[in-house]
Write a protein that holds these residues in place. Structure first.
Motif: not given
Length: 153
Positions: A39, A56, A80, A86
């Protein structure tokens, strides 16, 4: 060209992951497991105990470090917020980078008998915190007020 696609990624449920964490001695993670939280600014409000935060947008230059640090882990869990973009993307990038080192990795696997499984947490941190957010054994730095009205990502 990589042979890995989204279909190569396994999934782990929040209940299965919580059992791994609760069985850890010493806590928070068993030695065979790593959790990578990709995240970005939505990392605020809590995280899975023992997870490593790699936003990310920093993954590309941190991949060599991750490959080195996670080499001996049997299972690597990526997530994420929702594990829809992600998290799976990061897991694929990690797998593809490992493929580039496949010859070396095969030798390590032969020596150590290690075959690494790369998986994505179903539902991401949003689903995790719904069930385990307030459990201090499983979630660190949880801020209930951030999550009580749902994910605002």
């Amino acid at each position: 060209m990589s042979f890995y696609t989204i279909s190569d990624l396994g999934r782990i449920t929040r209940d299965d992951l919580s059992q791994h964490l609760l069985s850890a001695s010493p806590p928070p993670l068993p030695p065979h497991l790593a959790i990578v939280d990709v995240r970005d600014s939505d990392h605020v409000g809590g995280h899975i105990a023992g997870s490593t935060h790699i936003p990310s947008n920093t993954l590309d230059y941190r991949l060599p470090e991750l490959l080195r640090v996670l080499r001996d882990k049997q299972t690597v869990v990526f997530h994420c917020a929702l594990s829809q973009q992600r998290g799976p993307s990061a897991a694929l990038r990690y797998l593809r980078e490992r493929r580039r080192e496949e010859e070396r990795q095969r030798e390590i696997e032969k020596e150590e008998g290690l075959k690494q499984q790369v998986v994505v947490l179903e539902g991401g941190f949003v689903k995790w915190q719904e069930k385990f957010g307030e459990d201090k054994r499983l979630t660190e730095a949880y801020a209930k007020d951030i999550w009580e009205h749902g994910y605002q990502g």
